[in-house]
Design an enzyme around this catalytic site. Structure first.
Site, mmCIF file in Angstrom:
data_model
loop_
_atom_site.group_PDB
_atom_site.id
_atom_site.type_symbol
_atom_site.label_atom_id
_atom_site.label_comp_id
_atom_site.label_asym_id
_atom_site.label_seq_id
_atom_site.Cartn_x
_atom_site.Cartn_y
_atom_site.Cartn_z
ATOM 1 N N LEU A 1 0.823 -1.226 0.000
ATOM 2 C CA LEU A 1 0.000 0.000 0.000
ATOM 3 C C LEU A 1 0.851 1.267 0.000
ATOM 4 O O LEU A 1 0.416 2.314 0.481
ATOM 5 C CB LEU A 1 -0.999 -0.009 1.182
ATOM 6 C CG LEU A 1 -1.913 -1.231 1.244
ATOM 7 C CD1 LEU A 1 -2.890 -1.102 2.419
ATOM 8 C CD2 LEU A 1 -2.692 -1.423 -0.055
ATOM 9 N N ALA B 1 4.074 -5.325 -8.635
ATOM 10 C CA ALA B 1 4.540 -4.459 -7.547
ATOM 11 C C ALA B 1 5.838 -3.782 -7.961
ATOM 12 O O ALA B 1 6.759 -4.424 -8.454
ATOM 13 C CB ALA B 1 4.755 -5.268 -6.276
ATOM 14 N N TYR C 1 14.660 4.754 -12.648
ATOM 15 C CA TYR C 1 13.445 3.942 -12.809
ATOM 16 C C TYR C 1 13.598 2.994 -13.993
ATOM 17 O O TYR C 1 13.345 1.797 -13.886
ATOM 18 C CB TYR C 1 12.219 4.844 -13.006
ATOM 19 C CG TYR C 1 10.973 4.072 -13.402
ATOM 20 C CD1 TYR C 1 10.298 3.272 -12.478
ATOM 21 C CD2 TYR C 1 10.478 4.117 -14.711
ATOM 22 C CE1 TYR C 1 9.168 2.545 -12.849
ATOM 23 C CE2 TYR C 1 9.350 3.392 -15.085
ATOM 24 C CZ TYR C 1 8.698 2.609 -14.142
ATOM 25 O OH TYR C 1 7.595 1.875 -14.513
ATOM 26 N N ASN D 1 2.285 3.844 -21.947
ATOM 27 C CA ASN D 1 1.555 4.721 -21.014
ATOM 28 C C ASN D 1 0.160 4.161 -20.808
ATOM 29 O O ASN D 1 -0.708 4.331 -21.666
ATOM 30 C CB ASN D 1 1.477 6.150 -21.562
ATOM 31 C CG ASN D 1 2.772 6.898 -21.327
ATOM 32 O OD1 ASN D 1 3.794 6.535 -21.900
ATOM 33 N ND2 ASN D 1 2.742 7.896 -20.483
ATOM 34 N N ILE E 1 2.527 21.291 -18.778
ATOM 35 C CA ILE E 1 3.236 20.413 -19.712
ATOM 36 C C ILE E 1 4.731 20.686 -19.571
ATOM 37 O O ILE E 1 5.162 21.847 -19.657
ATOM 38 C CB ILE E 1 2.779 20.650 -21.166
ATOM 39 C CG1 ILE E 1 1.325 20.187 -21.334
ATOM 40 C CG2 ILE E 1 3.689 19.923 -22.149
ATOM 41 C CD1 ILE E 1 0.812 20.227 -22.767
ATOM 42 N N ARG F 1 3.524 10.012 -26.835
ATOM 43 C CA ARG F 1 3.390 8.820 -26.001
ATOM 44 C C ARG F 1 2.395 7.862 -26.661
ATOM 45 O O ARG F 1 1.528 8.286 -27.423
ATOM 46 C CB ARG F 1 2.868 9.193 -24.594
ATOM 47 C CG ARG F 1 3.834 10.048 -23.781
ATOM 48 C CD ARG F 1 5.073 9.280 -23.376
ATOM 49 N NE ARG F 1 6.021 10.059 -22.578
ATOM 50 C CZ ARG F 1 7.054 10.731 -23.092
ATOM 51 N NH1 ARG F 1 7.261 10.751 -24.386
ATOM 52 N NH2 ARG F 1 7.885 11.368 -22.294
HETATM 53 P P1 NAD Z 1 0.890 1.652 -8.918
HETATM 54 O O1 NAD Z 1 1.822 2.496 -8.118
HETATM 55 O O2 NAD Z 1 -0.543 1.980 -8.869
HETATM 56 O O3 NAD Z 1 1.085 0.110 -8.596
HETATM 57 C C1 NAD Z 1 2.219 -0.427 -7.980
HETATM 58 C C2 NAD Z 1 1.736 -1.178 -6.759
HETATM 59 O O4 NAD Z 1 2.857 -1.845 -6.152
HETATM 60 C C3 NAD Z 1 1.142 -0.251 -5.694
HETATM 61 O O5 NAD Z 1 -0.109 -0.757 -5.274
HETATM 62 C C4 NAD Z 1 2.154 -0.287 -4.561
HETATM 63 O O6 NAD Z 1 1.568 -0.080 -3.294
HETATM 64 C C5 NAD Z 1 2.749 -1.668 -4.750
HETATM 65 N N1 NAD Z 1 4.104 -1.806 -4.194
HETATM 66 C C6 NAD Z 1 5.154 -0.963 -4.332
HETATM 67 N N2 NAD Z 1 6.220 -1.436 -3.672
HETATM 68 C C7 NAD Z 1 5.834 -2.620 -3.105
HETATM 69 C C8 NAD Z 1 6.473 -3.574 -2.301
HETATM 70 N N3 NAD Z 1 7.760 -3.424 -1.920
HETATM 71 N N4 NAD Z 1 5.782 -4.659 -1.898
HETATM 72 C C9 NAD Z 1 4.474 -4.835 -2.262
HETATM 73 N N5 NAD Z 1 3.815 -3.942 -3.021
HETATM 74 C C10 NAD Z 1 4.484 -2.849 -3.439
HETATM 75 O O7 NAD Z 1 1.417 1.727 -10.435
HETATM 76 P P2 NAD Z 1 0.839 1.053 -11.755
HETATM 77 O O8 NAD Z 1 0.783 2.136 -12.758
HETATM 78 O O9 NAD Z 1 -0.364 0.250 -11.466
HETATM 79 O O10 NAD Z 1 2.058 0.111 -12.153
HETATM 80 C C11 NAD Z 1 1.993 -1.306 -12.085
HETATM 81 C C12 NAD Z 1 3.234 -1.862 -12.763
HETATM 82 O O11 NAD Z 1 3.260 -1.466 -14.132
HETATM 83 C C13 NAD Z 1 4.553 -1.392 -12.175
HETATM 84 O O12 NAD Z 1 5.456 -2.477 -12.205
HETATM 85 C C14 NAD Z 1 5.016 -0.315 -13.126
HETATM 86 O O13 NAD Z 1 6.430 -0.172 -13.121
HETATM 87 C C15 NAD Z 1 4.506 -0.877 -14.445
HETATM 88 N N6 NAD Z 1 4.295 0.124 -15.479
HETATM 89 C C16 NAD Z 1 3.240 0.984 -15.410
HETATM 90 C C17 NAD Z 1 3.046 1.898 -16.431
HETATM 91 C C18 NAD Z 1 1.868 2.849 -16.441
HETATM 92 O O14 NAD Z 1 1.705 3.577 -17.426
HETATM 93 N N7 NAD Z 1 1.030 2.893 -15.416
HETATM 94 C C19 NAD Z 1 3.949 1.968 -17.507
HETATM 95 C C20 NAD Z 1 5.025 1.090 -17.521
HETATM 96 C C21 NAD Z 1 5.174 0.156 -16.515
#
Ligand code: NAD
Length: 306
Positions: free
Chosen positions: A35, A76, A142, A171, A202, A210
């Protein structure tokens, strides 16, 4: 089938938990989430999803949760480029070390894993569209940590015969993506600003592009991958080559919200890539029936949710 979703209380994770819980072949869904950026409220209405609050940095907890699973979707992570510029070590711990903990648990039980990497791994590689054979040149901690995520996932496939699939998300946008914080993604940040009558910020000239993917499309592909047990030895883009500039995105959102965009340009941000567009050939080979929600429709659904 019982599925564990790490990061299951986050934006993509909670959408995925709902999608999995709606599939007849899925018996149980467990969201493992600390969380830190996710929220229990995202799963509050989901009777068929169990939330385990804890970190992927706790190997004993990860082991006990994964030992009950038939598949893991590993989402996560500590997201966002600017967050990683502020604290690179924290990004490394969550995204690299945390991934190894998840993979170790999967290896012990030979549990297949589908994981999230990111288009940010292409970084300074300028060719468009970005296809998976291009070199990776991360521009931010990142991006480097997500390259570590996918490298470990694929290495566990190669070394231990673990069934793995590493998706590069571009994205992703849609319902449950939070606005109103310093690291908000562009779609919720623009929408929120317009609906509040505030300026749309922006970074740079707005001509950067994107490739936006609606979250409903992403979670359908993830759930199909789990249920069909799809694995692949290399990374797979999860986007469709829809390339839109941020100025154009603001115009489209202004049309949908009915609020003219009051755009304020600020300095470009370190670590941001200039252009992003996916090649989707590999995705379509593995998922021939995949269909995307078009951008206009996805943006309308997102604005409705706000
Ligand atoms: P988000 O922050 O909503 O989801 C990440 C979740 O991981 C969160 O609920 C957070 O509480 C949990 N988390 C973080 N560290 C943790 C830990 N140590 N242990 C357990 N839980 C942990 O972000 P999202 O956009 O839903 O991203 C989900 C995945 O998709 C991530 O791996 C992110 O890198 C990847 N991603 C997302 C996007 C995007 O556009 N949203 C793009 C590229 C990659």
């Amino acid at each position: 089938m019982n599925v564990v979703v790490t990061g299951g209380a986050g934006f993509i994770g909670a959408n995925l938990c709902r999608e999995l819980a709606s599939r007849p072949d899925v018996g149980g869904v467990v969201a493992l989430d600390d969380l830190s950026t996710g929220s229990a409220a995202n799963l509050a209405d989901e009777e068929n999803v169990d939330l385990v609050k804890g970190s992927i940095l706790d190997p004993a907890l990860v082991d006990s949760v994964v030992s009950q699973a038939d598949a893991v979707v590993h989402l996560a992570a500590r997201p966002s480029v600017p967050r990683s510029l502020k604290d690179p070590v924290a990004s490394h711990h969550a995204n690299a070390t945390g991934t190894v903990n998840v993979l170790e648990a999967c290896r012990r039980g030979n549990v297949p894993v589908v994981a999230a990497s990111s288009s940010s791994v292409y970084g300074a590689t300028e060719a468009l569209p970005k296809h998976e054979e291009l070199p990776t040149r991360p521009l931010s901690p990142y991006a480097a940590s997500k390259l570590a995520t996918e490298s470990y996932v694929l290495a566990y496939g190669a070394s231990f015969g673990l069934p793995v699939l590493a998706f590069r998300f571009f994205n992703v946008y849609g319902p449950l993506q939070p606005a109103g914080h310093a690291y908000a993604a562009v779609v919720p940040a623009f929408t929120d600003a317009m609906l509040r009558g505030e300026p749309v910020r922006i970074f740079g000239d707005g001509q950067q592009t994107r490739d936006f993917t609606y979250v409903g499309t992403v979670v359908r592909v993830l759930a199909d991958a789990v249920l069909r047990k799809v694995s692949y030895a290399g990374p797979v883009n999860l986007a469709f080559g829809t390339r839109v500039s941020l100025l154009d995105l603001a115009r489209q959102l202004a049309d949908i919200t009915g609020v003219p965009a009051d755009i304020r340009h600020e300095d470009p941000r370190a670590g941001d890539v200039r252009h992003s567009q996916a090649a989707d050939g590999r995705l379509r080979e593995l998922f021939p029936d995949v269909a995307q929600v078009p951008l206009a429709e996805g943006l309308a659904q997102t604005v409705d949710w706000f």
